[in-house]
Motif scaffolding. Structure first.
Motif, PDB file in Angstrom:
ATOM      1  N   UNK A  58       0.881  -1.161   0.000  1.00  0.00           N
ATOM      2  CA  UNK A  58       0.000   0.000   0.000  1.00  0.00           C
ATOM      3  C   UNK A  58       0.923   1.216   0.000  1.00  0.00           C
ATOM      4  N   UNK A  59       0.796   2.057  -1.031  1.00  0.00           N
ATOM      5  CA  UNK A  59       1.669   3.213  -1.202  1.00  0.00           C
ATOM      6  C   UNK A  59       0.847   4.475  -0.969  1.00  0.00           C
ATOM      7  N   UNK A  60       1.201   5.228   0.059  1.00  0.00           N
ATOM      8  CA  UNK A  60       0.479   6.456   0.395  1.00  0.00           C
ATOM      9  C   UNK A  60       1.184   7.657  -0.234  1.00  0.00           C
ATOM     10  N   UNK A  61       0.426   8.403  -1.045  1.00  0.00           N
ATOM     11  CA  UNK A  61       0.953   9.626  -1.645  1.00  0.00           C
ATOM     12  C   UNK A  61       0.085  10.802  -1.206  1.00  0.00           C
ATOM     13  N   UNK A  62       0.625  11.994  -1.371  1.00  0.00           N
ATOM     14  CA  UNK A  62      -0.099  13.211  -1.031  1.00  0.00           C
ATOM     15  C   UNK A  62       0.890  14.299  -0.672  1.00  0.00           C
ATOM     16  N   UNK A  63       0.370  15.489  -0.475  1.00  0.00           N
ATOM     17  CA  UNK A  63       1.230  16.636  -0.217  1.00  0.00           C
ATOM     18  C   UNK A  63       1.914  16.500   1.141  1.00  0.00           C
ATOM     19  N   UNK A  64       3.082  17.130   1.259  1.00  0.00           N
ATOM     20  CA  UNK A  64       3.812  17.071   2.523  1.00  0.00           C
ATOM     21  C   UNK A  64       2.935  17.576   3.667  1.00  0.00           C
ATOM     22  N   UNK A  65       2.988  16.861   4.768  1.00  0.00           N
ATOM     23  CA  UNK A  65       2.235  17.253   5.951  1.00  0.00           C
ATOM     24  C   UNK A  65       0.798  16.774   5.998  1.00  0.00           C
ATOM     25  N   UNK A  66       0.346  16.039   4.982  1.00  0.00           N
ATOM     26  CA  UNK A  66      -1.048  15.589   4.943  1.00  0.00           C
ATOM     27  C   UNK A  66      -1.319  14.466   5.958  1.00  0.00           C
ATOM     28  N   UNK A  92       6.828  14.702  -3.068  1.00  0.00           N
ATOM     29  CA  UNK A  92       7.135  14.701  -4.494  1.00  0.00           C
ATOM     30  C   UNK A  92       7.370  13.319  -5.072  1.00  0.00           C
ATOM     31  N   UNK A  93       7.250  12.288  -4.259  1.00  0.00           N
ATOM     32  CA  UNK A  93       7.537  10.915  -4.699  1.00  0.00           C
ATOM     33  C   UNK A  93       6.615  10.469  -5.826  1.00  0.00           C
ATOM     34  N   UNK A  94       5.446  11.081  -5.912  1.00  0.00           N
ATOM     35  CA  UNK A  94       4.479  10.698  -6.959  1.00  0.00           C
ATOM     36  C   UNK A  94       5.020  10.979  -8.359  1.00  0.00           C
ATOM     37  N   UNK A  95       6.091  11.744  -8.460  1.00  0.00           N
ATOM     38  CA  UNK A  95       6.693  12.038  -9.764  1.00  0.00           C
ATOM     39  C   UNK A  95       7.405  10.828 -10.362  1.00  0.00           C
ATOM     40  N   UNK A 118      -1.796  18.558  -7.309  1.00  0.00           N
ATOM     41  CA  UNK A 118      -3.077  17.858  -7.134  1.00  0.00           C
ATOM     42  C   UNK A 118      -3.412  16.946  -8.309  1.00  0.00           C
ATOM     43  N   UNK A 119      -3.268  17.449  -9.508  1.00  0.00           N
ATOM     44  CA  UNK A 119      -3.614  16.633 -10.681  1.00  0.00           C
ATOM     45  C   UNK A 119      -2.641  15.464 -10.841  1.00  0.00           C
ATOM     46  N   UNK A 120      -1.373  15.656 -10.475  1.00  0.00           N
ATOM     47  CA  UNK A 120      -0.401  14.566 -10.506  1.00  0.00           C
ATOM     48  C   UNK A 120      -0.831  13.451  -9.552  1.00  0.00           C
ATOM     49  N   UNK A 121      -1.159  13.824  -8.313  1.00  0.00           N
ATOM     50  CA  UNK A 121      -1.590  12.827  -7.326  1.00  0.00           C
ATOM     51  C   UNK A 121      -2.825  12.074  -7.822  1.00  0.00           C
ATOM     52  N   UNK A 122      -3.787  12.830  -8.337  1.00  0.00           N
ATOM     53  CA  UNK A 122      -5.023  12.195  -8.809  1.00  0.00           C
ATOM     54  C   UNK A 122      -4.761  11.233  -9.960  1.00  0.00           C
ATOM     55  N   UNK A 164      15.486  14.120  -5.919  1.00  0.00           N
ATOM     56  CA  UNK A 164      14.517  13.419  -6.773  1.00  0.00           C
ATOM     57  C   UNK A 164      15.137  12.173  -7.405  1.00  0.00           C
ATOM     58  N   UNK A 165      16.421  12.218  -7.723  1.00  0.00           N
ATOM     59  CA  UNK A 165      17.105  11.028  -8.242  1.00  0.00           C
ATOM     60  C   UNK A 165      17.215   9.941  -7.173  1.00  0.00           C
ATOM     61  N   UNK A 166      17.406  10.342  -5.916  1.00  0.00           N
ATOM     62  CA  UNK A 166      17.410   9.367  -4.823  1.00  0.00           C
ATOM     63  C   UNK A 166      16.035   8.698  -4.709  1.00  0.00           C
ATOM     64  N   UNK A 167      14.982   9.486  -4.892  1.00  0.00           N
ATOM     65  CA  UNK A 167      13.632   8.921  -4.862  1.00  0.00           C
ATOM     66  C   UNK A 167      13.436   7.904  -5.983  1.00  0.00           C
TER      67      UNK A 167
END
Length: 183
Positions: A16-24, A93-96, A150-154, A69-72
């Protein structure tokens, strides 16, 4: 078998991979899911900090965002090849990363920017929570980033969970229900 019958909850070994903005609250929800499902939790930012032996803010200051981002990207490859049956809390930013869904079922924890900032301000160790997130130093820029992501996450999400005005337990239960998992 009738299609009207509810599918029996399943035991899945898929991450289960949780994504979203920092601090959510990705880390908080990951820990709640861990209690409910008996799975280990991995925090991507913690793993990167451990690998580099530096805090995220130090990595940004020393090597810049592109290096981070390269480490991610490297971590995403590792997770997709080597990790099963875990709950993975990602950085904002991991969703990138490409092929995020190869790691597991992607859950977007959605919240307004204002609710995230209020959550952080009202939390224990509020100063530390802001300090560890270098991109929150300028709240106007951070809000623009939130809106842009937001659109990236969605687009990356298998499931979107609105987390505003919900307890970690309620959010965890909603995720488990939508994934049809057995507790």
């Amino acid at each position: 078998m009738s299609e009207n019958l509810k599918q029996k909850p399943k035991k899945s070994r898929e991450n289960i991979v949780l994504i979203g903005f920092m601090g959510v609250g990705k880390g908080t929800i990951a820990r709640e899911l861990s209690k409910e499902l008996g799975r280990f939790t991995l925090d991507c930012d913690d793993l990167i900090e451990s690998k580099e032996n530096l805090k995220i803010s130090e990595i940004f200051a020393k090597n810049g965002e592109e290096y981070f981002r390269n480490l991610e990207k490297d971590l995403a490859k590792f997770l997709s090849k080597n990790v099963k049956n875990a709950i993975i809390s990602t950085g904002g930013g991991f969703a990138k990363v490409k092929k995020l869904n190869k790691i597991g079922k992607v859950i977007y924890l959605k919240s307004s920017f204002e609710a995230i900032i209020n959550r952080l301000k009202n939390s224990e160790n509020s100063d530390k929570k802001f300090a560890k997130r270098p991109l929150l130093r300028d709240l106007d820029k951070a809000k623009e980033l939130h809106n842009a992501r937001e659109s990236l996450y969605e687009s990356k999400a298998d499931i979107i969970i609105d987390v505003e005005n919900k307890t970690p337990q309620q959010i965890s239960d909603e995720i488990i229900d939508k994934l049809s998992l057995e507790k």
